[in-house]
Design an enzyme around this catalytic site. Structure first.
Site, PDB file in Angstrom:
ATOM      1  N   GLN A   1     -32.357  -4.361  15.499  1.00  0.00           N
ATOM      2  CA  GLN A   1     -33.620  -5.079  15.302  1.00  0.00           C
ATOM      3  C   GLN A   1     -34.836  -4.169  15.390  1.00  0.00           C
ATOM      4  OE1 GLN A   1     -34.107  -8.235  14.409  1.00  0.00           O
ATOM      5  NE2 GLN A   1     -31.957  -8.842  14.458  1.00  0.00           N
TER       6      GLN A   1
ATOM      7  N   SER B   1     -28.841  -1.095  11.033  1.00  0.00           N
ATOM      8  CA  SER B   1     -28.337  -1.860   9.891  1.00  0.00           C
ATOM      9  C   SER B   1     -29.390  -1.953   8.803  1.00  0.00           C
ATOM     10  CB  SER B   1     -27.932  -3.269  10.348  1.00  0.00           C
ATOM     11  OG  SER B   1     -27.421  -4.020   9.272  1.00  0.00           O
ATOM     12  N   GLY B   2     -28.949  -1.832   7.555  1.00  0.00           N
ATOM     13  CA  GLY B   2     -29.880  -1.790   6.432  1.00  0.00           C
ATOM     14  C   GLY B   2     -30.597  -3.088   6.135  1.00  0.00           C
TER      15      GLY B   2
ATOM     16  N   CYS C   1     -25.844 -14.928  13.504  1.00  0.00           N
ATOM     17  CA  CYS C   1     -24.391 -14.769  13.620  1.00  0.00           C
ATOM     18  C   CYS C   1     -23.739 -15.914  14.373  1.00  0.00           C
ATOM     19  CB  CYS C   1     -24.070 -13.444  14.322  1.00  0.00           C
ATOM     20  SG  CYS C   1     -24.770 -12.012  13.471  1.00  0.00           S
TER      21      CYS C   1
ATOM     22  N   THR D   1     -14.043   5.511   1.192  1.00  0.00           N
ATOM     23  CA  THR D   1     -14.946   6.042   0.167  1.00  0.00           C
ATOM     24  C   THR D   1     -16.381   5.627   0.454  1.00  0.00           C
ATOM     25  OG1 THR D   1     -13.181   5.913  -1.474  1.00  0.00           O
ATOM     26  CG2 THR D   1     -15.437   6.104  -2.307  1.00  0.00           C
TER      27      THR D   1
ATOM     28  N   ASN E   1     -32.530  -9.681  19.558  1.00  0.00           N
ATOM     29  CA  ASN E   1     -32.631 -10.320  18.248  1.00  0.00           C
ATOM     30  C   ASN E   1     -33.150 -11.751  18.308  1.00  0.00           C
ATOM     31  OD1 ASN E   1     -29.922 -10.306  19.552  1.00  0.00           O
ATOM     32  ND2 ASN E   1     -29.479 -11.884  18.035  1.00  0.00           N
TER      33      ASN E   1
ATOM     34  N   GLY F   1     -24.376  -2.931  11.315  1.00  0.00           N
ATOM     35  CA  GLY F   1     -24.601  -2.813  12.740  1.00  0.00           C
ATOM     36  C   GLY F   1     -23.405  -3.215  13.577  1.00  0.00           C
TER      37      GLY F   1
END
Length: 392
Positions: A179, A199-200, A325, A237, A151, A71
């Site tokens: 979120q 974001s995963g 964070c 990649t 968040n 993210g």
């Protein structure tokens, strides 16, 4: 009682189904999808299928999805990429005071480069005013970037209304939906969203993978240079195992969203009610109804959030005082200050974020444990002692 994880907004465990989907791409199907031989073509097909799955979840098309490292990169790319692409049109950006630092710090970086940024205030619940947004628009406004859901306090912004205004004024609209994706329904076309970050690891996928939706027709400068991957827009990649894992996580979250949210909202409301009944001198932060299903955020007067977290940890309960964070920071949350809390109350915040694996039994354990910790900390607080003396 086993350890209780209540910090799903920080990160989620990777689901076993997601891990199973990823595993072959570490060993048997290890090819570089940019190569031409069979093992590479198999991986290229896997990436293409994953792109389609992410697009379907957002109401987008597969050629509008670009994979990133997460993210934070997606937010940086969206904001810096648009700023550079449209700088001839203008250098004014609108955001909100409660954005994630991936957005705020990026905007502050651009201010040093000569861009003007308007930081919209929020109300006591953490929502921006649509009127404030309209009044902030200038002739040279090129980007509106407002997060989908906060968040820390879980407040959901009026995204559809923001998108409508942006479209009417021919302004690009980006939303940090890290979120929100996988937790609430999103349709980028219906909401007039031009760019969206996800974001995963916030939706039971792997860490180190995310995506940026870029509406077809939006000009944007590449953020990472060095190769022709992601249709010449994002070099490097492709992280095939993580891309496959992200797609599987999104597929599962969309399939289970309604049932999962019903359970989580029930637990959330049960916990909120229980805390409000058991502990005095507290404040529920965030919008009472327009909030993420699993978010519970309280401020407790007369105590420090850090001490509260340590007390909970000693009882096997894992929670947070705000954004993961910034957990090393001693400063109070910028989000809580923005909704009007004084420093001393903002310091005493607790964020609990639930997942579908949490149970009512766990909530009862929290409701049994939390009041005792709060009372113990208050008994040691000079501020609480002064308060009681003033009351008597």
């Amino acid at each position: 009682m086993n350890k209780i994880y209540l910090d799903h907004a920080a990160t989620t465990p990777t689901r076993s189904e997601v891990v199973d989907a990823m595993l072959p791409y570490f060993t048997q199907q290890f090819g570089n999808p940019s190569s031409v031989y069979e093992v590479a073509r198999i991986n290229r097909k896997a990436v293409d299928e994953a792109r389609s799955m992410v697009a379907n979840a957002l109401g987008a098309t597969s050629d509008e999805i670009f994979f990133t490292s997460g993210g934070t990169e997606a937010d940086n790319w969206a904001i810096k990429g648009i700023a550079e692409a449209y700088e001839q049109k203008g250098k004014h950006i609108i955001t909100s005071a409660i954005e994630h630092h991936a957005v705020l710090h990026t905007c502050q970086y651009l201010e040093k480069k000569g861009y003007q940024v308007t930081y919209l205030p929020v109300d006591e619940y953490g929502q921006i005013s649509i009127q404030d947004l309209k009044e902030a628009i200038q002739e040279d406004t090129i980007l509106i970037t407002i997060m989908y859901a906060n968040n820390e306090i879980g407040t959901i912004q009026p995204i559809e209304a923001i998108g409508k205004i942006a479209k009417e004024h021919n302004i690009i609209f980006h939303t940090d939906a890290v979120q929100a994706v996988g937790h609430v329904p999103i349709h980028v076309k219906e909401m007039n969203i031009d760019l969206l970050s996800l974001s995963g690891h916030k939706l039971y996928g792997p860490k180190g993978i995310g995506a940026l939706y870029i509406r077809k027709g939006v000009r944007i400068k590449p953020f990472i240079h060095g190769g022709a991957q992601e249709r010449n827009r994002r070099a490097g990649t492709e992280n095939v195992p993580a891309i496959v894992g992200l797609a599987k996580a999104i597929e599962l979250s969309m399939k289970e969203m309604e049932e999962s949210n019903h359970k989580i909202i029930e637990l959330r409301d049960y916990l909120i009610k229980g805390i409000q009944e058991a502990i005095p001198h507290i404040r529920l932060n965030g919008h009472p109804t327009e909030r993420l299903p699993g978010n519970v955020n309280f401020s407790f007067r007369f105590i420090e959030g850090e001490s509260l977290l340590i007390g909970l940890d000693m009882h096997g309960i894992y929670a947070s005082s705000g954004s993961a964070c910034t957990s090393g920071s001693l400063d109070p949350s910028h989000v809580l200050l923005a909704i009007g809390l004084p420093h001393e109350i903002a310091h005493g915040s607790l964020r609990i974020t639930l997942g579908p694996e949490n149970t009512k039994e766990e909530m009862n354990y929290v409701l049994e444990t939390l009041p005792k910790i709060v009372q113990r900390l208050r008994d040691m607080s000079p501020l609480y002692e002064d308060f009681l003396r003033a009351q008597s």
